[in-house]
Every structure is written in structure tokens, then in C-alpha cells.
Design a protein around this motif. Structure first.
Motif, PDB file in Angstrom:
ATOM      1  N   LEU A  46       0.831  -1.211   0.000  1.00 50.03           N
ATOM      2  CA  LEU A  46       0.000   0.000   0.000  1.00 50.03           C
ATOM      3  C   LEU A  46       0.859   1.252   0.000  1.00 50.03           C
ATOM      4  O   LEU A  46       0.333   2.356   0.044  1.00 50.03           O
ATOM      5  N   GLU A 241      -9.930  15.849  11.221  1.00 48.15           N
ATOM      6  CA  GLU A 241     -10.626  15.041  10.219  1.00 48.15           C
ATOM      7  C   GLU A 241     -12.004  14.530  10.626  1.00 48.15           C
ATOM      8  O   GLU A 241     -12.168  13.971  11.702  1.00 48.15           O
ATOM      9  N   THR A 242     -12.954  14.677   9.723  1.00 44.56           N
ATOM     10  CA  THR A 242     -14.212  13.927   9.783  1.00 44.56           C
ATOM     11  C   THR A 242     -15.006  14.151   8.502  1.00 44.56           C
ATOM     12  O   THR A 242     -14.937  15.216   7.900  1.00 44.56           O
ATOM     13  N   THR A 243     -15.747  13.130   8.110  1.00 46.65           N
ATOM     14  CA  THR A 243     -16.655  13.262   6.958  1.00 46.65           C
ATOM     15  C   THR A 243     -18.019  13.774   7.403  1.00 46.65           C
ATOM     16  O   THR A 243     -18.848  14.076   6.573  1.00 46.65           O
ATOM     17  N   GLY A 254     -17.570  16.817   4.050  1.00 40.98           N
ATOM     18  CA  GLY A 254     -16.636  17.247   3.007  1.00 40.98           C
ATOM     19  C   GLY A 254     -16.650  16.291   1.822  1.00 40.98           C
ATOM     20  O   GLY A 254     -16.797  15.080   1.996  1.00 40.98           O
ATOM     21  N   THR A 255     -16.513  16.836   0.631  1.00 40.23           N
ATOM     22  CA  THR A 255     -16.473  15.992  -0.558  1.00 40.23           C
ATOM     23  C   THR A 255     -15.160  16.139  -1.329  1.00 40.23           C
ATOM     24  O   THR A 255     -14.975  15.497  -2.348  1.00 40.23           O
ATOM     25  N   PHE A 257     -10.719  17.817  -1.028  1.00 38.96           N
ATOM     26  CA  PHE A 257      -9.623  18.173  -0.121  1.00 38.96           C
ATOM     27  C   PHE A 257      -9.695  19.631   0.339  1.00 38.96           C
ATOM     28  O   PHE A 257      -8.909  20.029   1.189  1.00 38.96           O
ATOM     29  N   TYR A 260     -12.414  18.612   3.310  1.00 37.49           N
ATOM     30  CA  TYR A 260     -11.955  17.594   4.258  1.00 37.49           C
ATOM     31  C   TYR A 260     -10.567  18.005   4.721  1.00 37.49           C
ATOM     32  O   TYR A 260      -9.609  17.988   3.954  1.00 37.49           O
ATOM     33  N   MET A 262      -6.944  18.411   6.644  1.00 36.80           N
ATOM     34  CA  MET A 262      -5.779  17.699   7.167  1.00 36.80           C
ATOM     35  C   MET A 262      -4.654  18.739   7.270  1.00 36.80           C
ATOM     36  O   MET A 262      -4.661  19.714   6.534  1.00 36.80           O
TER      37      MET A 262
ATOM     38  N   ILE B 204     -14.332   9.085   9.978  1.00 36.82           N
ATOM     39  CA  ILE B 204     -13.085   9.616   9.413  1.00 36.82           C
ATOM     40  C   ILE B 204     -12.813   8.912   8.088  1.00 36.82           C
ATOM     41  O   ILE B 204     -13.015   7.703   7.962  1.00 36.82           O
ATOM     42  N   GLU B 205     -12.360   9.680   7.112  1.00 35.45           N
ATOM     43  CA  GLU B 205     -12.109   9.141   5.770  1.00 35.45           C
ATOM     44  C   GLU B 205     -10.623   8.785   5.627  1.00 35.45           C
ATOM     45  O   GLU B 205      -9.756   9.503   6.114  1.00 35.45           O
ATOM     46  N   HIS B 206     -10.360   7.686   4.922  1.00 32.81           N
ATOM     47  CA  HIS B 206      -8.976   7.263   4.703  1.00 32.81           C
ATOM     48  C   HIS B 206      -8.230   8.270   3.837  1.00 32.81           C
ATOM     49  O   HIS B 206      -7.052   8.499   4.026  1.00 32.81           O
ATOM     50  N   ALA B 207      -8.952   8.837   2.863  1.00 35.16           N
ATOM     51  CA  ALA B 207      -8.397   9.860   1.972  1.00 35.16           C
ATOM     52  C   ALA B 207      -7.075   9.476   1.320  1.00 35.16           C
ATOM     53  O   ALA B 207      -6.131  10.266   1.304  1.00 35.16           O
ATOM     54  N   PRO B 208      -6.959   8.271   0.775  1.00 34.21           N
ATOM     55  CA  PRO B 208      -5.755   7.967   0.003  1.00 34.21           C
ATOM     56  C   PRO B 208      -5.713   8.878  -1.223  1.00 34.21           C
ATOM     57  O   PRO B 208      -6.768   9.286  -1.722  1.00 34.21           O
ATOM     58  N   GLY B 261      -3.811   3.074   1.218  1.00 35.35           N
ATOM     59  CA  GLY B 261      -5.006   2.284   1.529  1.00 35.35           C
ATOM     60  C   GLY B 261      -5.592   2.678   2.869  1.00 35.35           C
ATOM     61  O   GLY B 261      -6.734   3.117   2.942  1.00 35.35           O
ATOM     62  N   PHE B 262      -4.815   2.479   3.927  1.00 39.08           N
ATOM     63  CA  PHE B 262      -5.208   2.840   5.289  1.00 39.08           C
ATOM     64  C   PHE B 262      -6.447   2.085   5.749  1.00 39.08           C
ATOM     65  O   PHE B 262      -7.128   2.505   6.668  1.00 39.08           O
ATOM     66  N   MET B 295     -14.804  10.261  -0.690  1.00 39.91           N
ATOM     67  CA  MET B 295     -15.045  10.965   0.579  1.00 39.91           C
ATOM     68  C   MET B 295     -16.347  10.539   1.256  1.00 39.91           C
ATOM     69  O   MET B 295     -16.395  10.393   2.471  1.00 39.91           O
ATOM     70  N   PRO B 300     -16.105   4.927   5.682  1.00 37.17           N
ATOM     71  CA  PRO B 300     -15.187   5.642   6.560  1.00 37.17           C
ATOM     72  C   PRO B 300     -14.831   4.794   7.778  1.00 37.17           C
ATOM     73  O   PRO B 300     -15.365   3.690   7.961  1.00 37.17           O
ATOM     74  N   ARG B 301     -13.921   5.294   8.596  1.00 38.22           N
ATOM     75  CA  ARG B 301     -13.755   4.771   9.953  1.00 38.22           C
ATOM     76  C   ARG B 301     -15.065   5.036  10.686  1.00 38.22           C
ATOM     77  O   ARG B 301     -15.627   6.134  10.584  1.00 38.22           O
ATOM     78  N   MET B 373     -10.300   0.855   9.200  1.00 40.74           N
ATOM     79  CA  MET B 373      -9.314   1.911   8.977  1.00 40.74           C
ATOM     80  C   MET B 373      -8.175   1.738   9.978  1.00 40.74           C
ATOM     81  O   MET B 373      -8.399   1.290  11.100  1.00 40.74           O
TER      82      MET B 373
ATOM     83  N   ARG C 137      -0.725  11.654   1.745  1.00 41.44           N
ATOM     84  CA  ARG C 137      -1.415  11.048   2.888  1.00 41.44           C
ATOM     85  C   ARG C 137      -0.495  10.114   3.675  1.00 41.44           C
ATOM     86  O   ARG C 137      -0.870   9.646   4.733  1.00 41.44           O
TER      87      ARG C 137
END
Lengths: 334, 455, 160
Positions: A46, A241-243, A254-255, A257, A260, A262, B204-208, B261-262, B295, B300-301, B373, C137
């Protein structure tokens, strides 16, 4: 109104591998005609560097430099089964499978060398540079290049091995929960130092000092990559972070960057990483899985530091300026 | 980074040639030259693009689906609905006997979260697929939805998922995974102080940087090659085989080079439907999530709620800990029953506590299904545990770091899961942190060791 | 759909293609020309993975229409190494272990290259500013910042 400083600590442990076990990984190793070694897997990289680590593990076990090892992974037509890359299992599970396969291949290699040198295989050792030597008489030696040629063209041997690693699945006892979740645990302790602007609720993480115990750093530079990136993600989880910012309300998610959040390259905490090694009993060269746990201790450490700074507890993640301001307001209201 | 070799020096294997060496990564030259091949870097002539029609409602009955206008849209090659999927109701952990099958590949009669896949459109271009997807007409009857885990567990709450029959996952131990060790009520009875606190997190989103996706190419011999960024090759292949009712020998998965990936790429979402599209059209198919899908649609987590009740003595010993954990699975299981159970296996944290009671619930709500996640089942638990530790220390007027030494687990200590502790190293991490952060603790703590009980 | 001709120089080579009107440069490069070094991380200009250099300036190829690039000089990460010898930035990314999954790397290198082309000796703040449109990330950014600073030092030493 002022910028207030605080610091907080957190200490954690984290299991290596799938909870309760039962997660197999296999590996195959074979030599090419000129003594390079192919590791065949279906494990996934990964970005954590699984391919490189498997190459180093195979090289160490066979007794050749890492650049003599080729990794062929994640093609289901050729690679034997791997449960997958998750649960901090890759290095531990696949690494053990590679060691077993490489040991079997090494044994054949030594047997062929023994025939060529007319000695017992048990009297041979590798020098790690691509040669096989007679113990105590290193002038008597043969290159692995020549051993592989001999195996292929003269002696009709396959320098190859099969590896399999499986921790038998544990089933929790229904009433007591008696179970064996994992065979080894990584550990960490983090101290975070923050500044909180009590007028805006904005938190700046000034420093984060992480001590990680990871069994064995198989490649220290790659371990550092994971730990530094993980520490960043922990801070990101703590503060950004959170969706679903108003969970359980589903609105305002958020949809992209821009929405959302960071920390960017300009928002980094001064990060210190210290690594301890207590080799695990069943890890490849003692290794445990550091990939997940390294992102956990920063979250409570930052939360505790925020309390230390401004005296309010934010028990809901993420710790946003809005939540801090609301808590400060409630505190002021008494 | 610094490696502190003074700790545990007696058990470290030395004299290795390759292990412990900072060898350069064999994949990095490909990364810096842009030559590394990710799944989406494969391009096939005649490749179709798959786009999903998704539910605009959190919970609704589907009265009818009309795809006629979409099928007429220029460039559209195929439109798929639930009836096209051979085994439409699935669950990924069925491979390790964690059922029931509870999720549809394409919605059949009902949607249970906003964003759920209803109809798949395959077209010559991404644009045509998107335009046609907008022309699919779905008639919904909106149903009451539940978003809050506590509301979902109340009697009379809207039922999220009929395959479960109630809004929680039913373990063999009942409505939750349980751990019972010692006598927690007796522990609270003897405690000098009791502290009960509640902790909460949001998804929470992995956001790769690379979104979830795959490219499928028919091999011309009844086999299909699927280039994918899954985190688990055979897990995905075998689930695809079940969903498509196609022998695994007809499937060939190629991957292993993933743009982050996360945990977000262990679900099996894009591959089965893309393979089905390739099978029914005889054309290569790509199905790649947009950033918005990554997203808000990809798992998500989970949001979690953790309630911790502790009994603590004035000398710092925690004598009882009761933890109730809730994992918001969203509308479907995916990996959440596993994650909630992993939480039960993690509490009460790396501390030796004589009386422990743990209940962890996997709760269904009408939101995006959550899944694995980084730190699955543990990350939010650690947040709760370690903030609770800070509160407890302050409650009894102890230094927070010293308080952890008092309770830290050591080799041989019996854990709540009735496993003796092996290979502990928490104490040494805290000793090193004390030095590194200039956070002094009493000498007796600096003299402690994970090896043996007693200072 | 009506096709439009586009013609530009890519890493020093002449390229000519017919594309659908509205095709982004990212799609033209990846799907038509076969240079997959620019990555599609968001297709909406928020991640930087698709970054390329057009006439010396950093551009997001996902927000640039191919048909607006006629006559342009376009550079991508795949064309950075000369005769198999890595560019100092590529070398620095390797040495600093600044790549993990590698998906953001080509875009990061493009952003860093434009910075170093304009500013031989950037400060840390200037490096941060230059990279701030690119999402990573995995790494936590610090190794990437260090790689760019190292490459800048190597460049200025060579110049001196």
C-alpha cells in the motif's frame, strides 16, 4: 485572552495481525539459473514498503544481498494465498512465510553446494555476499551463482521452498470473553505540547515526542517513514478530520480536499521519534506491526494537552476550534 | 529517528547482514520517475466507463426503476440493475464464517443509506455514463431513518437492515461481545473514587491520494483480468466469485501497487460489478471512484461512542474498569462486527486491572457503511482510554505519567481475556518518553521493568 | 462528438492528437499519449497529483483543457531524467526516503522543480509554500520538504 500552552501524555499498545488470528499467508521462493531468488506472494504493497521488506527478509534468510532478490507479488495466477494487507499483519505474517520458504530453498542450495564441495551440508555457511563457505575453512568456497547453475544444469535440483504462516483462530468464550486476540503487541508513549488560542479555539501542536516499541526495525529508514507519517495522521485525526462534522447529523460532510481538512506542509509539529526493540517471540527477526499503532497515541496526547492548556475537556473527536470555544464559553458561564 | 538499543539488548539478535539495514526501497525509482504502474495506468482500447446511480435518500423503498431514457443516451452500452447480479446479497466476511449476508451489490427494493448504489451505467465515455445516469428514474417512497446509535437501539426504532432483524449485530454471546473478569461491582465497591465518562468520535475518511477502483479486461477465453487496488487479493477474488457465481478459476486479479489504503480498500465494492459489466458487454470496463465518492461513499472509519466507568484508589491503582463500546456500522456489516469485537479484545488497554467488564456493540444506522481503517477497533478506544487515564490521575492528584506506571501491564500479568501478558514494553516506552520530554517521574518508576513484577 | 487537434511538445518531443472538445490535458496525456506520470487523484484541482509544467509554470493538468495547450512546451516527471540519469530532485527524493505509496510523488516533484527553477536557494517556508497545493497522505510531508531542500543545496553547490 491569550495563547496558552499545555502538554499531555498517552501510552498505548497495539496487536499485530488480525484479531483472534486465523489469517494465513503463504510464500514461494525459487532460484533462477544464476542464483537470483524470486519470492512469489499475493501480498499487497500500500506504500508501506512490503516488497522491500520481503526482499530483505528473504535475502537475510538465504544469505545473499537484498539486490539478488526479486519480488513477484499480487498476481493471483502465480502468487499463493495471502489474506491481505491490513491489521498490521503484512510484515509479521508474510515475513514468517517468506522465512519458511527461504529456509527450505536455502537447505537445497546448501545440499547442492555440499555435493560440489564434497563436504556435509551442515558444515557450510553463507557469507551474505553471495558465497557459500566451509565453516572454519573459508578458503574452500563456492559462489551461489555456481551452485544455482549446478542445481539447474547438472544435478537436476530445484532450489526452492514453500512457506506458510497461520496463527490458529481463537474463538472468544461467550460468557467470559476468554480469548487470544494476538500473539504480540507493539507499544508507544507520546508526549504532545500544544498552544491553544483561547480567543479562537485554534490549536497548534508545537512538538510531539513519540517513543515506539516495535519488536525489530527491519529497515530503520522505512520504519521511520511509517512512524513519522503515522504521527502526522494521529495529529490530523485529533484536530481536523471527519466526513460528518456534526455527527450524527449527516450534513456538511466534506467531498474534496478543500472541505476535508488535514494538516498541510505548513502545519507540521516538530516531531521526534525514538524506537525501542523488544523482539517478539514469533515475529520475523522479532518484528511486530508498527503501521497502525503509530497513529494512535497522538490523539489522546493532544486532547490531554489541550486540557492542560485551557482547562476544558473535549471528549468528542475531532477537537475543533468550535468545540473548544463552546467548552470555554460553558466554562466561563460556570 | 533514534534507535535506543540499550533497552532489551539481551534479547536482540545481532550479526545480521540485511535486516536492520536502511536499504533503499526497490519501488522508489519507479515512484520518482513516474514509471510505477498503478491499476488506473492500464488503458485498453474500447474501455467502457462505469458510473453509479445512487440513492438520494437515507432510507426508502424503491417503487420502480425506469432505465429506458438512460439506455437510449448516446454512448450507453449497458445498464445494470439488481436482477443482473447473480448473487446480489452478500457480506464480505462470509469467507471466515461471519454472516449473515446483509448487503446488496445493487439496491433491490430498498435503499438504506444516502449514496447507496442502485443502477450501474456503462458507456463509451465517462461523460456519457454520467449523463445517462442522470436520466435513470427511480421512484422512491421515503421511510423514517435513524442516525443516532442510542436511538437505533431503542425499541420501536426504524429497522435499518432486515437481514439482521434488529439494529445491532448478533454475536454468539448475544447483543454484544462480552468480557467478564473478576467482579467489577465489588471493585467499584472498594474504590476510593469512581469516574464514569463518555467519549465520542465522528466518521473519518482514509483519503488515500489514489481513489478506489479497478480496470477489468476480458481475456477472450472466458477469463477476466481485474487490475485493482484492493488491499486483499484473494479476499476480493473469492467474494467476486461468490457474487458473480463464477468459478474462481475464471478470475485473474492483478494488483499489489496501491496509492495508499489505510484500510479503505479492504471492502469488495468496485470489482464484482465491473467484472459483471465486462462479462455482459465483452468489453474492458473501468470503475474508478471520484474524489467525492471516495469521501462520502467509500466506507469511513466508524463513528464510535465509548463509555468508561473506573474505580480508582488514592494510591493510583485502578481496581475496576467497565467499558461499553458502540461502533456505528452504518447500514451494512462490512468489517464492523469484526472491528467492534476487536475493541472488546483491546480494552481495558495496556493496564493490569483485577476487575473488568466489557461490552462492545456493532450498531446499524442509516448512514454510509463504515469499515476498516488504520487502528481498526482500537484508535478511538485508545483516545477514550487515555483521556480517561488523564482524568483519573488528576482526580486523585497524581502525575498522569506516574499514574500509568502504577497500572502498566508487565510480563506474566493476567489480562482480562485470561491470557498472561507476554513481551510487554509499555514501561520502557514511558521511561524513554519521560527522558525525551523532560517529564521527570519518581526514581522507583524509572527502575521498573516489564520483565518482572515488583519494583 | 467533434474532435479538435492538439499539438504540443512533451518533454522535448512533438506530439499531435485529436481529442474530444473539453478533454483535459490530464486525460490527453494519460489516455491518448500514454504518459501516465501525472496522476488523477481528484480531477477537481485539489490534490496536485496531476501537476505538470506548461511553458515553465506549474499547472494542474486536470483543470487544463488539452485544446488550450497548442504550441505549448509541456514537461512531466516521466521526462525529467536525462539519458537515464536522475534529476537531482529525483535523487533527493530517493535518498530522503520521501516516497511511500508514490502516488503523489510525480506531482510533488513537478511543484518542487518549478520552485527550484525560479528560486535556486529556497527557504523552508518557500518550499512549504511551493508544496502546499499537493496532498500526501503517507509521509507527513517532512521527508518531502527535506528532499527539496537537499536538492536545492545540491543544485547551488553544482552552480558554485
Amino acid at each position: 485572552m491569550a495563547i496558552r500552552r499545555g502538554r499531555g501524555v498517552a501510552a498505548i499498545n497495539y496487536p499485530t495481525g488480525m484479531n483472534l488470528g486465523g489469517d494465513p499467508t503463504q510464500a514461494l521462493v525459487h532460484s533462477t539459473p544464476t542464483g537470483n531468488f524470486m519470492v512469489t506472494l499475493s501480498s499487497v504493497d500500500l506504500g508501506q514498503g512490503m516488497k522491500q521488506i520481503m526482499a530483505q527478509i528473504c535475502a537475510e534468510t538465504i544469505g545473499v544481498p537484498t539486490d539478488r532478490v526479486i519480488i513477484d507479488t499480487a498476481d493471483t495466477d502465480t502468487g499463493p494465498h495471502c489474506m491481505g494487507t491490513f491489521a498490521s499483519r503484512g510484515t509479521h505474517r508474510a515475513g514468517n512465510a517468506v522465512i519458511q520458504a527461504a529456509k527450505e530453498a536455502r537447505q537445497v542450495m546448501l545440499e547442492v553446494a555440499a555435493e560440489e564441495l564434497e563436504v556435509n551440508a551442515s558444515d557450510l555457511e553463507t557469507d551474505g555476499q553471495g558465497n557459500i563457505l566451509v565453516k572454519g575453512a573459508p578458503q574452500k568456497s563456492i559462489s551461489i551463482f555456481d551452485v544455482a547453475l549446478s542445481a539447474h544444469f547438472k544435478r537436476g535440483r530445484s532450489i526452492s521452498g514453500r512457506g506458510m504462516f497461520l496463527i490458529p483462530r481463537s474463538y472468544p468464550e461467550k460468557e467470559t470473553g476468554a480469548m487470544k486476540p494476538s500473539t504480540c503487541y507493539a507499544h508507544a508513549c507520546t508526549v504532545a505540547e500544544v498552544e491553544v488560542d483561547d480567543e479562537t479555539g485554534e490549536v497548534t501542536v508545537l512538538t510531539v515526542k513519540n517513543v515506539f516499541e516495535i519488536g525489530r526495525a527491519l529497515n530503520p529508514k522505512m520504519v521511520e517513514q511509517q512512524l513519522v507519517g503515522g504521527s502526522w495522521m494521529g495529529i490530523s485525526h485529533a484536530l481536523y478530520e471527519t466526513t460528518e462534522p456534526y455527527y450524527p447529523n449527516r450534513d456538511y460532510g466534506g467531498t474534496d480536499f478543500n472541505q476535508y481538512l488535514m494538516p498541510g506542509p505548513g502545519d507540521l509539529a516538530k516531531t521526534e521519534i525514538i524506537v525501542l526493540e523488544r523482539p517478539s517471540a514469533d515475529g520475523p527477526f522479532g518484528a511486530k506491526g508498527p503501521g497502525e499503532m503509530c497513529a494512535n497515541p497522538q490523539i489522546p496526547a493532544v486532547a490531554n494537552a489541550v486540557f492542560d492548556a485551557v482547562g476544558v475537556r473535549i471528549d468528542t473527536l475531532p477537537i475543533t476550534p468550535e468545540r473548544i470555544m463552546r467548552a470555554l464559553k460553558a466554562q466561563a458561564a460556570g | 529517528m533514534e534507535l535506543r538499543k540499550s533497552y532489551f539488548a539481551d534479547v536482540r539478535q545481532n550479526g545480521l547482514n540485511e535486516i536492520g539495514q536502511p536499504r533503499p526501497r526497490l519501488d522508489s525509482p519507479g515512484h520518482v520517475t513516474g514509471k510505477t504502474a498503478y491499476f488506473a495506468d492500464r488503458n485498453f482500447p474500447g474501455m467502457l466507463h462505469l458510473k453509479m446511480v445512487r440513492s438520494p435518500h437515507h432510507h426508502a423503498r424503491i417503487r420502480s426503476i425506469d432505465t429506458s431514457e438512460a439506455e437510449k443516451h448516446p454512448g450507453v452500452v449497458k445498464v445494470l440493475t439488481a436482477k443482473d447480479v447473480p448473487h446480489n446479497v452478500y457480506t464480505i466476511l462470509i469467507l471466515i464464517q461471519i454472516g449473515p449476508e446483509d448487503e446488496t451489490v445493487l439496491a433491490d427494493g430498498k435503499v438504506r443509506w444516502k449514496g447507496e448504489a442502485v443502477v450501474a451505467v456503462l458507456a463509451e465515455t465517462e461523460r456519457a455514463a454520467q449523463e445517462a445516469a442522470a436520466k435513470v428514474k427511480v421512484d422512491y417512497e421515503v421511510l423514517p431513518a435513524v442516525f443516532d446509535m442510542e436511538e437505533a437501539l431503542k425499541p420501536g426504532a426504524p429497522l435499518v437492515n432486515e437481514y439482521h432483524g434488529q439494529n445491532y449485530y448478533l454475536y454468539d454471546s448475544g447483543e454484544c461481545r462480552k468480557v467478564r473478569f473478576g467482579d467489577v461491582e465489588a471493585g467499584f465497591g472498594q474504590a476510593d473514587h469512581i469516574l464514569e465518562q463518555s467519549y465520542q468520535s465522528s466518521p473519518i475518511e482514509h483519503a488515500p491520494t489514489e481513489t478506489t477502483g479497478c480496470v477489468v479486461a476480458p481475456e477472450g477465453n472466458d477469463r477476466f483480468t481485474c487490475y485493482t487496488n484492493t488491499q486483499a487479493m484473494f479476499f476480493t477474488l473469492d467474494n467476486a466469485s461468490i457474487i458473480l457465481q463464477m468459478p474462481g478459476s475464471k478470475l485473474h486479479f492483478v494488483g499489489g501497487t496501491v496509492g495508499g489504503g489505510f484500510g479503505g480498500k479492504v471492502d469488495v465494492i468496485v470489482e464484482p460489478i465491473a467484472i459483471l459489466g465486462a462479462k455482459l458487454t465483452g468489453r474492458p470496463v473501468c470503475f474508478i471512484y471520484s474524489r467525492e465518492e471516495e469521501m462520502q461513499i467509500s466506507s469511513p472509519r466508524a463513528a464510535e461512542k465509548v463509555v468508561i466507568k473506573d474505580g480508582v484508589m488514592m494510591d493510583g491503582r485502578i481496581v475496576a474498569r467497565k467499558v461499553t463500546g458502540y461502533t456505528d456500522a452504518g447500514a451494512y456489516s462490512r468489517h464492523s462486527p469484526y472491528g467492534a469485537q476487536k475493541g472488546a479484545a483491546h480494552y481495558p488497554g495496556p493496564y493490569t486491572i483485577p476487575n473488568v467488564w466489557i461490552d462492545t456493540y456493532c450498531v446499524y444506522t442509516n448512514r454510509t457503511p463504515s469499515s476498516a481503517m488504520r487502528g481498526f477497533g482500537v484508535t478511538i478506544g485508545d483516545f477514550a482510554l487515555e483521556v480517561q487515564m488523564d482524568k483519573l490521575a488528576r482526580l486523585i492528584g497524581m502525575d498522569p505519567l506516574e499514574f500509568r506506571f502504577v497500572n502498566a501491564y508487565r510480563d506474566g500479568d493476567m489480562k482480562a481475556h485470561r491470557q498472561p501478558t507476554e513481551g510487554a514494553a509499555l514501561i520502557e516506552c514511558m521511561q524513554e518518553a519521560s527522558r525525551a520530554a523532560n517529564w521527570p517521574v519518581a526514581e522507583k518508576y524509572m527502575a521498573m521493568s516489564s520483565y518482572t513484577k515488583g519494583a | 462528438m467533434a474532435k479538435v487537434p492538439v499539438q504540443f511538445t512533451l518533454n522535448g518531443s512533438e506530439k499531435a492528437e485529436f481529442v474530444d472538445s473539453g478533454t483535459t490535458l490530464l486525460h490527453a496525456l494519460r489516455d491518448k499519449i500514454g504518459d501516465t506520470s501525472p496522476k488523477g487523484g481528484c480531477h477537481q484541482g485539489t490534490c496536485g497529483a496531476c501537476s505538470v509544467i506548461i511553458d515553465g509554470e506549474l499547472r494542474l493538468s486536470c483543470l487544463t483543457l488539452a485544446e488550450t495547450c497548442n504550441g505549448a512546451d509541456i514537461r512531466t516527471t516521466s521526462g525529467l531524467a536525462e539519458a537515464g540519469v536522475l534529476h537531482p530532485l529525483q535523487r533527493a527524493f530517493l535518498d530522503a526516503f520521501a516516497t511511500q505509496c508514490g502516488f503523489c510523488t510525480p506531482g510533488m516533484i513537478m511543484a518542487a522543480k518549478v520552485l527550484l527553477d525560479h528560486t535556486a536557494n529556497p527557504s523552508r517556508e518557500e518550499v512549504v509554500e511551493a508544496l502546499s497545493g499537493n496532498i500526501c497522505r503517507c509521509t507527513g510531508y517532512e521527508p518531502i520538504i527535506q528532499a527539496v531542500l537537499t536538492a536545492a543545496r545540491a543544485n547551488s553547490q553544482n552552480a558554485a
